[in-house]
Structure formats: C-alpha cells, structure tokens
Design an enzyme around this catalytic site. Structure first.
Site, PDB file in Angstrom:
ATOM      1  CG  ASP A   1      -1.102  -3.968  -2.427  1.00 19.95           C
ATOM      2  OD1 ASP A   1      -0.006  -4.542  -2.572  1.00 19.95           O
ATOM      3  OD2 ASP A   1      -2.134  -4.567  -2.075  1.00 19.95           O
TER       4      ASP A   1
ATOM      5  CG  HIS B   1      -4.891  -3.240  -0.082  1.00 17.57           C
ATOM      6  ND1 HIS B   1      -4.506  -4.148  -1.049  1.00 17.57           N
ATOM      7  CD2 HIS B   1      -6.069  -3.674   0.401  1.00 17.57           C
ATOM      8  CE1 HIS B   1      -5.446  -5.089  -1.146  1.00 17.57           C
ATOM      9  NE2 HIS B   1      -6.392  -4.831  -0.275  1.00 17.57           N
TER      10      HIS B   1
ATOM     11  CE  LYS C   1     -13.196  -5.523   3.509  1.00 16.76           C
ATOM     12  NZ  LYS C   1     -12.305  -4.796   2.595  1.00 16.76           N
TER      13      LYS C   1
ATOM     14  CG  ASP D   1     -12.670  -1.206   2.397  1.00 21.22           C
ATOM     15  OD1 ASP D   1     -13.052  -0.526   1.423  1.00 21.22           O
ATOM     16  OD2 ASP D   1     -11.776  -2.083   2.310  1.00 21.22           O
TER      17      ASP D   1
ATOM     18  CD  GLU E   1      -9.674   0.579   2.747  1.00 16.91           C
ATOM     19  OE1 GLU E   1      -9.327   0.755   3.940  1.00 16.91           O
ATOM     20  OE2 GLU E   1      -9.419  -0.469   2.118  1.00 16.91           O
TER      21      GLU E   1
ATOM     22  CD  GLU F   1      -8.563  -2.297  -1.630  1.00 15.42           C
ATOM     23  OE1 GLU F   1      -8.850  -1.809  -0.536  1.00 15.42           O
ATOM     24  OE2 GLU F   1      -8.848  -3.469  -1.943  1.00 15.42           O
TER      25      GLU F   1
END
Ligand SMILES: [Mg+2]
Length: 365
Positions: A273, A300, A169, A198, A224, A250
């Site tokens: 997702d 995701h 992250k 991400d 992401e 996602e």
C-alpha cells in the site's frame, strides 16, 4: 521548478454506516496529508489513510520535519528528497509508523506535481501498462458487523453490478460462525466469482491452520492477514501447509520488510500500500521486487484506490485492485469502476486533488 509552500491538512470523511473488521471500528476515514505549491503555480496533493486516529501526529511530522527539507527544492528530485526525509531528523525515532506514513503523503504529492507538470495522468507518467483498465474486486459488502442477511444481500448486489471478485471479513470470536458465513456467501455467489477472506490479524498459527484447512473447500482465492503482520515465520508455516494462498502487506512498512516476507516464501499475493510504505517511490520498488519473484501485486487501498489505480495501471504484475468507494465523492476525478473494472483516470496528476468545498467541509486541522 521550486517548492514554495508546504501545508499539512487533516480531513475526516464520515462513514455511513460505520463498519468493523476484526480489529477496527472506524466512524470516519482519516486523510492526513499535504498540499505542496511550486513557483510555477502547480499544486500537488498527497495523503495517507487512517481510521482517523494519529492524524495530528502525521500532519505534525510533515510540518516540523519534512517541510524544511522540501522548501526551495525541485520536486523532480523526488528520490533525493525522499532520502533527505527518510534519513533526516526523524530517523532516530521513526523508521516506520507515523514518520513513514507522513513520508508517503509527501512523496505522493511530489509525484502528483511531476505528472501534472508533464500533463499526464500518473499511470502514463510512470509508463502505462493497462490501457483497458484494471480488474476490480469489491470489499464493501463483507464487513464483520453486517448480519448474515445483509452480508448476502450486499455481496450479491455487487456481483449483479458486474464485480467478478468480492472479499469478506472473518475473525468472529467463534470461527464456526465465520465458516457458516463463508459457506453461505459461496453458495449465494456461485462457483465462478473470486472470493477472498480477510482475518485482519485475528488468528494465531493454530487457529489459522485449523480453519484455513476447513475453509479451503470454498475455493478461496486467498487468505488475507491471518496473523500479526510482524510474524514472518508464522505466515511461512501457513504458506507451506495450506492450499489457500496467503495475502498480506497492508501493515508492512518498508521494502526491507517485504523482502523478508518474499524471501521466506511467506506471502503469495503482495498487498503493498503506497500510503503505508513511503509513497509511490517505495511502492514501485516493492512491486519490482515482487516481479523478480513472479509474485502478483494486489494493493491494499488505504487511499481508497485514487492513487493505486495509477500504480496498478503502470505495473505489469499488478493483477487486480481493491475497490472501496467510501471517499470517492470528495475528489475532482473520483476512482470509477464500471462493469467490474477501474476506468483509467484521464486528468494530469495522481487523482489526489480534493474538490474545494469538500476540502473545507471535512477539514479538521
Ligand atoms: Mg485487509
């Protein structure tokens, strides 16, 4: 076959220790879902995934609006039932969000029933593609609240376990701190491991352009969710200007929204997702749409991989699957990664069935 009972549930599975990304700090993973019983004794389980908020509303939508559509119907008519729910009484107030995630849970339970009735794991029922399993990447070592020491320790431990891809992250208040963390991780894992970052929607276009360019030197596999998930135009700018590919999906709810992203050339890895779009039915439509544009799908895992391992194994353009083992222990057949690859489920169904003792232990509704 006829549906004779539809019962919603909500499970809250604790996360120890709690994790954070740039916008969420969940203490539990929420599984609002549904248990559907047929007159032939087959029971299907479906659920969606949340940070344990809004679950009561999702369960309420299933009980009040979707159960009446399902009762007495044949679960093998899943696409007709899907239309009946999607274009039913909730359409006026909910073409996305709670209504659509509730639809996902129901749709997944119906596919669980159909594959159980056919005595096949869902990935074979859908037409299998990956008999030697699915390449996994690990997200669980890269949380934003991890100290730099813990980040390096966890991510390198997953590489030692055999993962050839890891995600971390970013989205700290000061992007310079992100830069230092990404630099340290790349140095620790070496050049051969796939590394993704991400942002969880934390940046604007200018920040993403500036820091995306600076971070490219670390050979990132993708960037992401840099921006708000409704900002197709912003992601398009980034996809054109940056060398690092853009991944998202996602928080994208429908095949129409994916179509807009894909047609705008604003997404390069499609992270659809099934717990966010309307279940297996709509997931397959999005994956096929991506295939027609030669785009890879890397789902995701709002379901923590239980259902997506089946979908990825049945989809030629699904090249890899995220792994987060938070809730695996509650399932009758938990998603299992060995030497960096998902082993394929063998039991009939969608791997959504929960062990009864855990079902009672974590049930809050
Ligand atoms: Mg993400």
């Amino acid at each position: 076959m006829k549906i004779v009972n539809v019962e919603s549930f909500v499970l809250h599975v604790p996360l120890t220790p709690p994790i954070t990304d740039a916008i969420n700090s969940p203490t539990h993973w929420g599984l609002p879902g549904v248990r559907i019983t047929t007159d032939e004794g087959i029971v299907g389980y479906g659920y969606t995934g949340t940070c344990a908020y809004g679950d009561d509303l999702i369960a309420g939508a299933i009980d009040r609006y979707y159960a009446p559509v399902l009762l007495g119907k044949d679960p093998f008519m899943v696409k007709e039932l899907w239309d009946g729910m999607r274009f039913g009484q909730l359409h006026w107030v909910g073409r996305a969000g709670i209504a659509h995630m509730a639809l996902a849970a129901v749709d997944i339970a119906l596919w669980d029933i159909m594959s159980k009735a056919s005595n096949k794991p869902l990935w074979q029922y859908l037409g299998g593609h990956k008999s030697d399993g699915i390449k996994a990447y690990n997200t669980n070592g890269g949380w934003l609240n991890w100290s730099k020491e813990r980040l390096l320790k966890d991510i390198t431990s997953y590489v030692e376990q055999g993962f050839t891809g890891v995600k971390m992250k970013v989205g700290k208040p000061d992007p310079r701190e992100d830069f230092e963390r990404v630099k340290a991780v790349r140095e620790a894992i070496g050049p051969d491991i796939i590394l993704m970052i991400d942002v969880n929607q934390q940046w604007n276009v200018n920040t993403a352009m500036t820091w995306g360019k600076k971070l490219e030197q670390f050979d990132l596999f993708w960037l992401e969710e840099p921006l708000n998930p409704d900002d197709v135009a912003g992601h398009r700018k980034l996809a054109r200007e940056l060398n690092v590919p853009i991944a998202l999906g996602e928080h994208v709810y429908t095949k129409y929204a994916f179509r807009d992203y894909i047609q705008a050339e604003a997404v390069e890895y499609v992270q659809v997702d099934c717990t966010r779009v309307g279940g297996v039915t709509e997931w397959m439509q999005v994956a096929n749409l991506a295939a027609a544009y030669d785009l890879p799908v890397v789902p995701h895992v709002g379901d923590m991989g239980q259902i997506h391992q089946h979908l990825a194994a049945a989809t030629p353009n699904a090249i890899m699957l995220e792994y987060i083992p938070w809730i695996r222990d509650i399932f009758v057949e938990p998603a299992t990664v060995k030497d960096g690859r998902y082993a394929l489920p063998q039991l009939p169904g969608a791997s959504t069935e929960v062990i009864p003792s855990f079902f009672e232990k974590y049930r809050v509704r």
